[in-house]
Each structure stands twice: as structure tokens, then as C-alpha cells.
Design a protein around this motif. Structure first.
Motif, PDB file in Angstrom:
ATOM      1  N   ILE A   1     114.289 -70.636  58.573  1.00 57.26           N
ATOM      2  CA  ILE A   1     113.303 -69.552  58.413  1.00 57.26           C
ATOM      3  C   ILE A   1     111.913 -70.109  58.127  1.00 57.26           C
ATOM      4  CG2 ILE A   1     112.712 -67.486  57.096  1.00 57.26           C
ATOM      5  CD1 ILE A   1     115.679 -67.030  56.615  1.00 57.26           C
ATOM      6  N   PRO A   2     111.717 -70.922  57.088  1.00 56.03           N
ATOM      7  CA  PRO A   2     110.368 -71.473  56.886  1.00 56.03           C
ATOM      8  C   PRO A   2     109.994 -72.533  57.930  1.00 56.03           C
ATOM      9  CG  PRO A   2     111.872 -72.369  55.255  1.00 56.03           C
ATOM     10  CD  PRO A   2     112.627 -71.297  55.972  1.00 56.03           C
ATOM     11  N   LEU A   3     110.993 -73.211  58.510  1.00 57.77           N
ATOM     12  CA  LEU A   3     110.691 -74.220  59.518  1.00 57.77           C
ATOM     13  C   LEU A   3     110.211 -73.599  60.826  1.00 57.77           C
ATOM     14  CD1 LEU A   3     113.493 -76.934  59.295  1.00 57.77           C
ATOM     15  CD2 LEU A   3     111.070 -77.179  58.756  1.00 57.77           C
TER      16      LEU A   3
ATOM     17  N   ASN B   1     107.177 -78.434  65.199  1.00 53.62           N
ATOM     18  CA  ASN B   1     108.162 -77.835  64.303  1.00 53.62           C
ATOM     19  C   ASN B   1     109.593 -78.082  64.785  1.00 53.62           C
ATOM     20  OD1 ASN B   1     105.558 -76.286  63.834  1.00 53.62           O
ATOM     21  ND2 ASN B   1     106.845 -75.516  62.175  1.00 53.62           N
ATOM     22  N   LEU B   2     109.805 -78.025  66.101  1.00 55.61           N
ATOM     23  CA  LEU B   2     111.137 -78.272  66.633  1.00 55.61           C
ATOM     24  C   LEU B   2     111.559 -79.724  66.390  1.00 55.61           C
ATOM     25  CD1 LEU B   2     110.997 -76.310  70.006  1.00 55.61           C
ATOM     26  CD2 LEU B   2     112.126 -75.642  67.883  1.00 55.61           C
ATOM     27  N   ILE B   3     110.610 -80.639  66.524  1.00 59.04           N
ATOM     28  CA  ILE B   3     110.919 -82.048  66.261  1.00 59.04           C
ATOM     29  C   ILE B   3     111.293 -82.243  64.789  1.00 59.04           C
ATOM     30  CG2 ILE B   3     109.945 -84.379  66.167  1.00 59.04           C
ATOM     31  CD1 ILE B   3     108.293 -83.640  68.631  1.00 59.04           C
ATOM     32  N   ILE B   4     110.512 -81.624  63.892  1.00 61.53           N
ATOM     33  CA  ILE B   4     110.814 -81.722  62.456  1.00 61.53           C
ATOM     34  C   ILE B   4     112.190 -81.124  62.159  1.00 61.53           C
ATOM     35  CG2 ILE B   4     110.134 -80.924  60.172  1.00 61.53           C
ATOM     36  CD1 ILE B   4     108.389 -83.135  61.261  1.00 61.53           C
ATOM     37  N   ALA B   5     112.500 -79.990  62.796  1.00 63.47           N
ATOM     38  CA  ALA B   5     113.800 -79.354  62.574  1.00 63.47           C
ATOM     39  C   ALA B   5     114.942 -80.254  63.036  1.00 63.47           C
ATOM     40  CB  ALA B   5     113.851 -78.012  63.309  1.00 63.47           C
ATOM     41  N   VAL B   6     114.785 -80.874  64.203  1.00 66.47           N
ATOM     42  CA  VAL B   6     115.825 -81.763  64.714  1.00 66.47           C
ATOM     43  C   VAL B   6     115.998 -82.975  63.792  1.00 66.47           C
ATOM     44  CG1 VAL B   6     116.436 -83.312  66.600  1.00 66.47           C
ATOM     45  CG2 VAL B   6     115.567 -81.034  67.102  1.00 66.47           C
ATOM     46  N   LEU B   7     114.889 -83.530  63.326  1.00 63.78           N
ATOM     47  CA  LEU B   7     114.962 -84.688  62.427  1.00 63.78           C
ATOM     48  C   LEU B   7     115.637 -84.322  61.110  1.00 63.78           C
ATOM     49  CD1 LEU B   7     111.472 -86.370  62.986  1.00 63.78           C
ATOM     50  CD2 LEU B   7     113.701 -87.142  63.817  1.00 63.78           C
ATOM     51  N   LEU B   8     115.335 -83.139  60.586  1.00 62.80           N
ATOM     52  CA  LEU B   8     115.965 -82.706  59.344  1.00 62.80           C
ATOM     53  C   LEU B   8     117.465 -82.514  59.525  1.00 62.80           C
ATOM     54  CD1 LEU B   8     113.366 -80.190  57.852  1.00 62.80           C
ATOM     55  CD2 LEU B   8     114.054 -82.402  56.911  1.00 62.80           C
ATOM     56  N   TYR B   9     117.862 -81.924  60.653  1.00 64.93           N
ATOM     57  CA  TYR B   9     119.297 -81.749  60.905  1.00 64.93           C
ATOM     58  C   TYR B   9     119.997 -83.095  61.018  1.00 64.93           C
ATOM     59  CZ  TYR B   9     123.606 -81.249  63.470  1.00 64.93           C
ATOM     60  OH  TYR B   9     124.915 -81.367  63.866  1.00 64.93           O
ATOM     61  N   MET B  10     119.409 -84.013  61.773  1.00 60.44           N
ATOM     62  CA  MET B  10     120.031 -85.328  61.939  1.00 60.44           C
ATOM     63  C   MET B  10     120.127 -86.067  60.613  1.00 60.44           C
ATOM     64  SD  MET B  10     118.326 -86.580  65.551  1.00 60.44           S
ATOM     65  CE  MET B  10     119.195 -88.143  65.464  1.00 60.44           C
ATOM     66  N   THR B  11     119.075 -85.945  59.804  1.00 58.04           N
ATOM     67  CA  THR B  11     119.097 -86.591  58.493  1.00 58.04           C
ATOM     68  C   THR B  11     120.183 -85.992  57.599  1.00 58.04           C
ATOM     69  OG1 THR B  11     116.714 -87.012  58.650  1.00 58.04           O
ATOM     70  CG2 THR B  11     117.719 -87.151  56.466  1.00 58.04           C
ATOM     71  N   TYR B  12     120.275 -84.674  57.594  1.00 58.13           N
ATOM     72  CA  TYR B  12     121.284 -83.977  56.798  1.00 58.13           C
ATOM     73  C   TYR B  12     122.691 -84.383  57.232  1.00 58.13           C
ATOM     74  CZ  TYR B  12     123.194 -79.956  54.191  1.00 58.13           C
ATOM     75  OH  TYR B  12     123.866 -79.153  53.315  1.00 58.13           O
ATOM     76  N   SER B  13     122.937 -84.362  58.549  1.00 54.82           N
ATOM     77  CA  SER B  13     124.260 -84.697  59.065  1.00 54.82           C
ATOM     78  C   SER B  13     124.613 -86.160  58.798  1.00 54.82           C
ATOM     79  CB  SER B  13     124.313 -84.411  60.568  1.00 54.82           C
ATOM     80  OG  SER B  13     125.554 -84.761  61.109  1.00 54.82           O
ATOM     81  N   ASN B  14     123.661 -87.053  59.025  1.00 55.33           N
ATOM     82  CA  ASN B  14     123.941 -88.478  58.810  1.00 55.33           C
ATOM     83  C   ASN B  14     124.159 -88.801  57.339  1.00 55.33           C
ATOM     84  OD1 ASN B  14     123.769 -89.093  61.535  1.00 55.33           O
ATOM     85  ND2 ASN B  14     121.581 -89.519  61.446  1.00 55.33           N
TER      86      ASN B  14
END
Length: 377
Positions: free
Chosen positions: A284-286, A298-311
Motif C-alpha cells: 500500500i505505501p510502496l 517504486n516497482l524496482i524497490i518493491a521487487v528488491l524488498l520482496y527478494m530481501t524478505y524471502s532470502n
């Protein structure tokens, strides 16, 4: 509220498209990989469809998590891009009003992810492992694909059969190479049949062939022609199949076992529903974008955050599995940090939309200065 109903409809429609895309990509990749394994004789051709289904079920929790995250992100981004959020904020509404429809949209996904992670995925792993192990322990002749060299289950013999009947009882142009007690035995025959004795043991009876015997550490070499030659295939009875990997264990078995490696798998399963709901709230805020600018950043930041979270989730699972981190300290801190990031981003976005935010105060002061300059002129 009309807004919430319209938002949920858009979320569901977007999620349907995202899920279909991700699922199609996943199934296509699995189909290519499993068909390649079947072509190499690693899995049975008749098991391909079942293995694809089991593997798809294994990946389903991640697919659903990505579906929810991307769907919320795309809907929020589109609202900013089409200036709908400007109207929304101008009418006195807050970004927190998005929480209820997003949570209602997230609830069935989170429940489904939890059911898959705790129940369905372990079962699918177990079934897939049983299919593969059962094929590896099949009778040597049953594992042969006509026209291909195939190693036996015991890795002691190499078979080649040019022709085979549909009922697997008759073979033609057979080549068998085996190593036993330091002796290499090669048998070549034009045809043969599969027979079973009274004890239920199976043999292949070859006809009109030649046998070559060679001793590895000596120069002895013998050639013998035969009218009939019997080769042992497999013992009677079914082969027991078992799989002891942590991924195939039920959640109850993981809870009852104190092994650290198995606790690591439990950390991963517990984290899946948390990951699902937190990523959807994080979207939502992203999803904020400037309507006059692109939304790629914003999409790049979202993808990086997801990858970081998953890893990081996989990293913590590995640390717990290696007994480098206690289970009680492994399953919750990462999700708490992500929850705090969600709260921080919400506070940041709410502050930007507030009249008391520094950016808003600066804009108001600039507007007053320009207005005063116009009045003096």
C-alpha cells in the motif's frame, strides 16, 4: 462503502491475471524440466503429469504470496497514476482507509497459504519423492526405454534394448554389460523373454546370443555362444518407498521432533502466512508514484524488498537448521522488523499527505510569497 467494493473487485480481477501469469510460467518451466528428466530415463513417462501436479503444489504458496503482493501494488500504483488518489485525499480520506479492503482481500489468500504450507505442500513433496524413488527401484527391464542405454537401479549393469513388447514380456536385440567381483560380463542377444519363477523372482531368458567374459586385473578373455541365457532381474515383492526429508514431514511430526534441521523447516512454514499478509500491507505505501513521473522506481524497490524478505527468511531457516540460531529467536524477529517497516512507511505517507508535513508547509509558504508578490505588482 462503494469505494471498498470497487477496490475489492479490482483487486480480485488483478490478482486473477497475475496468478494466471505466474502459474503458467511456473508450469511451463516445470514441464520442460520434467520432460527432460523423462527423456533421460530419470522418471517414468507415465508419471510426468502427476509430478507436474505435485511440483506445482509445492510452489503454490510462493505463487499466491507473489500474487497478493503484486496485485495490491499494481492497484495502488494505478490509482496514483490515474490521479484517483488525489481525489481520494482531497475528499478528506486517509491512506489507512485502504487497510480494511486489502485485509479482506488478503484473508482468503493467507488462509490458503497456511493450509498449503502446513498440510498440502508436505504431502506433495512426499508423493513426488515416492514416485521418483519407486521408479528408481523398479525392475531393471521395466526401467528401460527402447533405443537407449540405461543403468540398472543397483548401478552394476547397463542395459540396451532395441525393441520391447507393450506388455514388457518380450525384448529384442539386447545388450547387457555388468561388473561383478572384478569381472566384466557382456551379453548380446537377438531376443528374449521375461519369466517369473515359483518364488516370484524375475529373470530375463535370452536366446541365440554371445557372452564375453573379461577379468579386470588379468588378461583372461572368454567368448561363449549360447542358445539360452538366464539373467537375474529383481527379487519378489514390492519395493518399499520412504522419504525422510524435512520437507515431506507433516507439521505434527516437526513439532514432536527436537532436531534442529527439522525446526528450520518449521520456521519456514510458520513464516509463509506472515509473509503473505505483511507483503500485501507493505504494497500500500510502496504503491505511491508521482503521476507526472514513471513508476519503474517504486516497482524496482518493491521487487528488491520482496527478494530481501524471502532470502532473509531462507537464511534464518538455514541458521535454525544448522543449530546456529534458536527456534524461539528465529521465527518472529524478521516478521516484526517488516511489520515496523510497514508502520514506518504508512507514517511517512500519511505525513506527506498532511497539511503539517514539512513539504506541505514549504509549499504553502511558497504559495503565500508568490501571492504577495503578485499583489505588490
Amino acid at each position: 462503502m462503494i469505494f471498498q467494493r470497487a477496490l475489492k473487485r479490482e483487486l480480485y480481477s488483478t490478482a486473477g491475471g497475475v496468478f494466471l501469469t505466474l502459474f503458467t510460467i511456473t508450469v511451463t518451466m516445470m514441464l520442460i524440466r520434467i520432460l527432460g528428466q523423462a527423456a533421460k530415463g530419470r522418471v517414468a513417462s507415465e508419471d510426468v503429469i502427476a509430478l507436474i501436479g505435485f511440483t506445482a503444489l509445492n510452489y503454490m504458496p510462493i505463487i499466491l504470496i507473489l500474487t497478493g503482493f503484486v496485485a495490491v501494488l499494481l492497484v495502488v500504483t494505478r490509482s496514483y497514476q490515474d490521479s484517483e488518489m488525489v481525489v481520494w485525499f482531497a475528499s478528506g480520506q486517509s491512506l489507512t482507509k485502504w487497510l480494511r479492503p486489502v485485509l479482506e482481500f488478503a484473508l482468503p489468500i493467507v488462509v490458503l497459504v497456511a493450509l498449503l504450507g502446513f498440510v498440502a505442500t508436505p504431502w506433495a513433496y512426499r508423493q513426488s519423492a515416492e514416485f521418483r524413488e519407486r521408479f528408481e527401484k523398479r525392475e531393471d527391464i521395466a526401467r528401460i526405454s527402447p533405443g537407449k542405454f540405461q543403468e540398472s537401479a543397483a548401478a552394476q549393469r547397463v542395459f540396451f534394448v532395441e525393441k520391447m513388447s507393450d506388455d514388457l514380456n518380450t525384448v529384442g536385440n539386447v545388450f547387457i554389460n555388468s561388473v561383478k567381483n572384478g569381472e566384466v560380463i557382456t551379453v548380446v542377444s537377438q531376443n528374449g523373454t521375461i519369466e517369473t519363477n515359483e518364488q516370484g523372482e524375475k529373470f530375463v531368458v535370452l536366446e541365440d546370443g554371445v557372452r564375453y567374459d573379461e577379468t579386470l586385473d588379468q588378461s583372461d578373455f572368454r567368448i561363449m555362444e549360447f542358445e539360452k541365457y538366464t539373467a537375474y532381474i529383481a527379487p519378489k515383492g514390492d519395493v518399499s518407498v520412504s522419504d525422510n526429508s524435512t520437507r515431506s514431514m507433516t507439521t505434527l511430526e516437526l513439532l514432536q521432533d527436537t532436531n534442529s534441521k527439522k525446526k528450520g523447516e518449521l520456521v519456514w512454514r510458520i513464516g509463509l502466512p506472515f509473509m503473505a499478509v505483511l507483503l500485501m500491507l507493505l504494497a500500500i505505501p510502496l504503491g505511491f508514484v508521482n503521476p507526472r513521473a514513471g513508476r519503474s522506481f517504486n516497482l524496482i524497490i518493491a521487487v528488491l524488498l520482496y527478494m530481501t524478505y524471502s532470502n532473509l527468511s531462507s537464511f534464518i531457516q538455514a541458521y535454525v537448521g544448522q543449530n546456529k540460531l534458536a527456534f524461539g529467536l528465529g521465527w518472529w524477529p524478521l516478521h516484526l522488523v517488516v511489520a515496523l517497516i510497514v508502520v514506518m512507511l504508512f507514517a511517512l505517507r500519511l505525513g506527506v499527505n498532511s497539511r503539517y508535513h514539512p513539504y506541505a508547509l514549504f509549499a504553502a509558504m511558497k504559495h503565500r510569497r508568490l501571492q504577495a508578490k503578485r499583489n505588490r505588482s
